[in-house]
Design a protein around this motif. Structure first.
Motif, PDB file in Angstrom:
ATOM      1  N   THR A   1      55.239  33.763  40.639  1.00 16.72           N
ATOM      2  CA  THR A   1      54.503  32.932  39.684  1.00 16.72           C
ATOM      3  C   THR A   1      53.011  33.211  39.761  1.00 16.72           C
ATOM      4  O   THR A   1      52.329  33.284  38.729  1.00 16.72           O
ATOM      5  N   CYS A   2      52.505  33.398  40.968  1.00 23.25           N
ATOM      6  CA  CYS A   2      51.077  33.722  41.123  1.00 23.25           C
ATOM      7  C   CYS A   2      50.752  35.044  40.425  1.00 23.25           C
ATOM      8  O   CYS A   2      49.714  35.157  39.763  1.00 23.25           O
ATOM      9  N   CYS A   3      51.641  36.034  40.566  1.00 26.07           N
ATOM     10  CA  CYS A   3      51.416  37.314  39.879  1.00 26.07           C
ATOM     11  C   CYS A   3      51.464  37.141  38.367  1.00 26.07           C
ATOM     12  O   CYS A   3      50.654  37.746  37.644  1.00 26.07           O
ATOM     13  N   ASP A   4      52.380  36.330  37.883  1.00 24.33           N
ATOM     14  CA  ASP A   4      52.450  36.066  36.433  1.00 24.33           C
ATOM     15  C   ASP A   4      51.162  35.399  35.942  1.00 24.33           C
ATOM     16  O   ASP A   4      50.635  35.739  34.883  1.00 24.33           O
ATOM     17  N   LEU A   5      50.650  34.446  36.717  1.00 28.98           N
ATOM     18  CA  LEU A   5      49.401  33.787  36.338  1.00 28.98           C
ATOM     19  C   LEU A   5      48.244  34.784  36.375  1.00 28.98           C
ATOM     20  O   LEU A   5      47.403  34.795  35.477  1.00 28.98           O
ATOM     21  N   GLY A   6      48.220  35.621  37.401  1.00 31.42           N
ATOM     22  CA  GLY A   6      47.188  36.647  37.473  1.00 31.42           C
ATOM     23  C   GLY A   6      47.207  37.539  36.241  1.00 31.42           C
ATOM     24  O   GLY A   6      46.154  37.849  35.665  1.00 31.42           O
ATOM     25  N   GLN A   7      48.407  37.921  35.805  1.00 27.71           N
ATOM     26  CA  GLN A   7      48.522  38.781  34.628  1.00 27.71           C
ATOM     27  C   GLN A   7      48.019  38.072  33.375  1.00 27.71           C
ATOM     28  O   GLN A   7      47.355  38.686  32.538  1.00 27.71           O
ATOM     29  N   CYS A   8      48.334  36.793  33.240  1.00 26.01           N
ATOM     30  CA  CYS A   8      47.837  36.033  32.083  1.00 26.01           C
ATOM     31  C   CYS A   8      46.320  36.061  32.034  1.00 26.01           C
ATOM     32  O   CYS A   8      45.727  36.303  30.975  1.00 26.01           O
TER      33      CYS A   8
ATOM     34  N   PHE B   1      41.935  35.499  41.847  1.00 23.82           N
ATOM     35  CA  PHE B   1      42.324  34.313  42.625  1.00 23.82           C
ATOM     36  C   PHE B   1      43.843  34.231  42.762  1.00 23.82           C
ATOM     37  O   PHE B   1      44.376  34.026  43.851  1.00 23.82           O
ATOM     38  N   TRP B   2      44.548  34.389  41.637  1.00 19.84           N
ATOM     39  CA  TRP B   2      46.000  34.252  41.665  1.00 19.84           C
ATOM     40  C   TRP B   2      46.669  35.390  42.427  1.00 19.84           C
ATOM     41  O   TRP B   2      47.640  35.173  43.157  1.00 19.84           O
ATOM     42  N   TYR B   3      46.148  36.605  42.280  1.00 18.16           N
ATOM     43  CA  TYR B   3      46.719  37.720  43.040  1.00 18.16           C
ATOM     44  C   TYR B   3      46.448  37.575  44.536  1.00 18.16           C
ATOM     45  O   TYR B   3      47.302  37.896  45.365  1.00 18.16           O
ATOM     46  N   GLU B   4      45.260  37.087  44.883  1.00 20.70           N
ATOM     47  CA  GLU B   4      44.963  36.834  46.305  1.00 20.70           C
ATOM     48  C   GLU B   4      45.922  35.789  46.861  1.00 20.70           C
ATOM     49  O   GLU B   4      46.439  35.934  47.972  1.00 20.70           O
ATOM     50  N   LEU B   5      46.170  34.736  46.078  1.00 21.90           N
ATOM     51  CA  LEU B   5      47.104  33.706  46.524  1.00 21.90           C
ATOM     52  C   LEU B   5      48.507  34.289  46.700  1.00 21.90           C
ATOM     53  O   LEU B   5      49.208  33.956  47.663  1.00 21.90           O
ATOM     54  N   ALA B   6      48.907  35.163  45.799  1.00 23.67           N
ATOM     55  CA  ALA B   6      50.231  35.791  45.917  1.00 23.67           C
ATOM     56  C   ALA B   6      50.384  36.485  47.264  1.00 23.67           C
ATOM     57  O   ALA B   6      51.463  36.434  47.880  1.00 23.67           O
ATOM     58  N   LEU B   7      49.327  37.123  47.728  1.00 26.60           N
ATOM     59  CA  LEU B   7      49.394  37.839  49.011  1.00 26.60           C
ATOM     60  C   LEU B   7      49.563  36.903  50.205  1.00 26.60           C
ATOM     61  O   LEU B   7      49.969  37.347  51.274  1.00 26.60           O
TER      62      LEU B   7
ATOM     63  N   GLY C   1      53.336  42.005  47.985  1.00 25.35           N
ATOM     64  CA  GLY C   1      52.501  43.020  48.599  1.00 25.35           C
ATOM     65  C   GLY C   1      51.953  44.017  47.607  1.00 25.35           C
ATOM     66  O   GLY C   1      50.768  43.984  47.263  1.00 25.35           O
ATOM     67  N   TYR C   2      52.798  44.909  47.132  1.00 25.89           N
ATOM     68  CA  TYR C   2      52.336  45.998  46.289  1.00 25.89           C
ATOM     69  C   TYR C   2      51.679  45.511  44.988  1.00 25.89           C
ATOM     70  O   TYR C   2      50.548  45.880  44.694  1.00 25.89           O
ATOM     71  N   LEU C   3      52.386  44.718  44.220  1.00 28.73           N
ATOM     72  CA  LEU C   3      51.882  44.316  42.899  1.00 28.73           C
ATOM     73  C   LEU C   3      50.554  43.572  42.966  1.00 28.73           C
ATOM     74  O   LEU C   3      49.598  43.953  42.273  1.00 28.73           O
ATOM     75  N   PRO C   4      50.426  42.527  43.789  1.00 27.17           N
ATOM     76  CA  PRO C   4      49.116  41.867  43.824  1.00 27.17           C
ATOM     77  C   PRO C   4      48.017  42.800  44.338  1.00 27.17           C
ATOM     78  O   PRO C   4      46.872  42.738  43.860  1.00 27.17           O
ATOM     79  N   SER C   5      48.342  43.697  45.254  1.00 24.78           N
ATOM     80  CA  SER C   5      47.329  44.621  45.777  1.00 24.78           C
ATOM     81  C   SER C   5      46.840  45.584  44.703  1.00 24.78           C
ATOM     82  O   SER C   5      45.630  45.780  44.535  1.00 24.78           O
ATOM     83  N   ILE C   6      47.770  46.182  43.963  1.00 25.37           N
ATOM     84  CA  ILE C   6      47.357  47.138  42.929  1.00 25.37           C
ATOM     85  C   ILE C   6      46.604  46.422  41.801  1.00 25.37           C
ATOM     86  O   ILE C   6      45.659  46.954  41.228  1.00 25.37           O
ATOM     87  N   GLN C   7      47.010  45.184  41.512  1.00 23.61           N
ATOM     88  CA  GLN C   7      46.316  44.419  40.467  1.00 23.61           C
ATOM     89  C   GLN C   7      44.940  43.953  40.943  1.00 23.61           C
ATOM     90  O   GLN C   7      44.013  43.860  40.146  1.00 23.61           O
ATOM     91  N   LEU C   8      44.809  43.670  42.232  1.00 21.13           N
ATOM     92  CA  LEU C   8      43.494  43.311  42.758  1.00 21.13           C
ATOM     93  C   LEU C   8      42.548  44.507  42.694  1.00 21.13           C
ATOM     94  O   LEU C   8      41.344  44.340  42.482  1.00 21.13           O
ATOM     95  N   CYS C   9      43.077  45.699  42.844  1.00 22.52           N
ATOM     96  CA  CYS C   9      42.274  46.904  42.651  1.00 22.52           C
ATOM     97  C   CYS C   9      41.687  46.899  41.240  1.00 22.52           C
ATOM     98  O   CYS C   9      40.486  47.137  41.048  1.00 22.52           O
TER      99      CYS C   9
ATOM    100  N   ARG D   1      45.525  49.252  50.203  1.00 21.28           N
ATOM    101  CA  ARG D   1      46.515  48.264  50.651  1.00 21.28           C
ATOM    102  C   ARG D   1      47.812  48.432  49.853  1.00 21.28           C
ATOM    103  O   ARG D   1      48.906  48.362  50.416  1.00 21.28           O
ATOM    104  N   ALA D   2      47.680  48.667  48.539  1.00 18.32           N
ATOM    105  CA  ALA D   2      48.870  48.933  47.716  1.00 18.32           C
ATOM    106  C   ALA D   2      49.595  50.169  48.229  1.00 18.32           C
ATOM    107  O   ALA D   2      50.828  50.208  48.288  1.00 18.32           O
ATOM    108  N   ALA D   3      48.824  51.178  48.645  1.00 19.94           N
ATOM    109  CA  ALA D   3      49.416  52.408  49.176  1.00 19.94           C
ATOM    110  C   ALA D   3      50.196  52.148  50.463  1.00 19.94           C
ATOM    111  O   ALA D   3      51.167  52.861  50.748  1.00 19.94           O
TER     112      ALA D   3
END
Length: 172
Positions: free
Chosen positions: A80-87, A99-105, A123-131, A149-151
């Motif tokens: 859900t945090c990743c979905d919110l980050g994407q929105c 904020f939402w991607y950091e929370l996902a981690l 792990g992977y998705l929030p990290s690559i999106q935080l990039c 970190r995504a790597a």
């Protein structure tokens, strides 16, 4: 013309979503949630899918509301945090997306709940999106850190490779 039990209603709504019948899926997920008789894991997933339907229709405010509704049932899940980050990223608000991607981690993956788990969201998705977020915010070093970190989760992922090439081509 048959009345569905809550669990059947939930899976019917998911089928509507998978067939891109978003308006029908919204009605079915909403009816399912209004019964108040669903299994908590299905209720959380229904909120996520409501958000996905709304996002697919370009209804970002409604998508965010649907996703936030999942917090009525349990603490935020990484999915859900990743979905919110994407929105928020789609809205052009990289700071709130971060904020939402950091929370996902910070969320712990629970494979024992019986709910739907998307492993990349832990792990992977929030990290690559935080990039992406930090690059858009002009924080290059932080963006590079999150790409690495995504790597650590997916060393051979194409987005990681492309980001490395992107950052190598940009001057400090």
């Amino acid at each position: 013309g048959k009345t569905l039990e809550p669990r059947q209603q939930f899976y019917y709504a998911r089928e509507l979503y998978y067939h891109r019948r978003y308006r029908d899926a919204i009605a079915a997920f909403t009816a399912f949630l209004e019964t108040g008789r669903g299994w908590v894991e299905n209720e959380i997933d229904a909120c996520r899918h409501l958000g996905l339907c709304r996002r697919a229709l370009g209804e970002m405010d409604e998508a965010v509301r649907a996703l936030l509704r999942s917090f009525e049932y349990a603490a935020p899940r990484a999915e859900t945090c990743c979905d919110l980050g994407q929105c928020f990223l789609e809205r052009g608000d990289a700071a709130t997306a971060a904020f939402w991607y950091e929370l996902a981690l910070t969320r712990k993956r629970d494979d024992t709940s019986g709910g739907f788990v998307l492993p990349d969201c832990y792990g992977y998705l929030p990290s690559i999106q935080l990039c992406v977020c930090y690059d858009r915010l002009g924080e290059r070093e932080k963006a590079i850190e999150y790409n690495e970190r995504a790597a650590s989760f997916k060393p051979d992922a194409e987005p990681v490779r492309l980001n490395r090439a992107y950052f190598a081509g940009r001057k400090l």
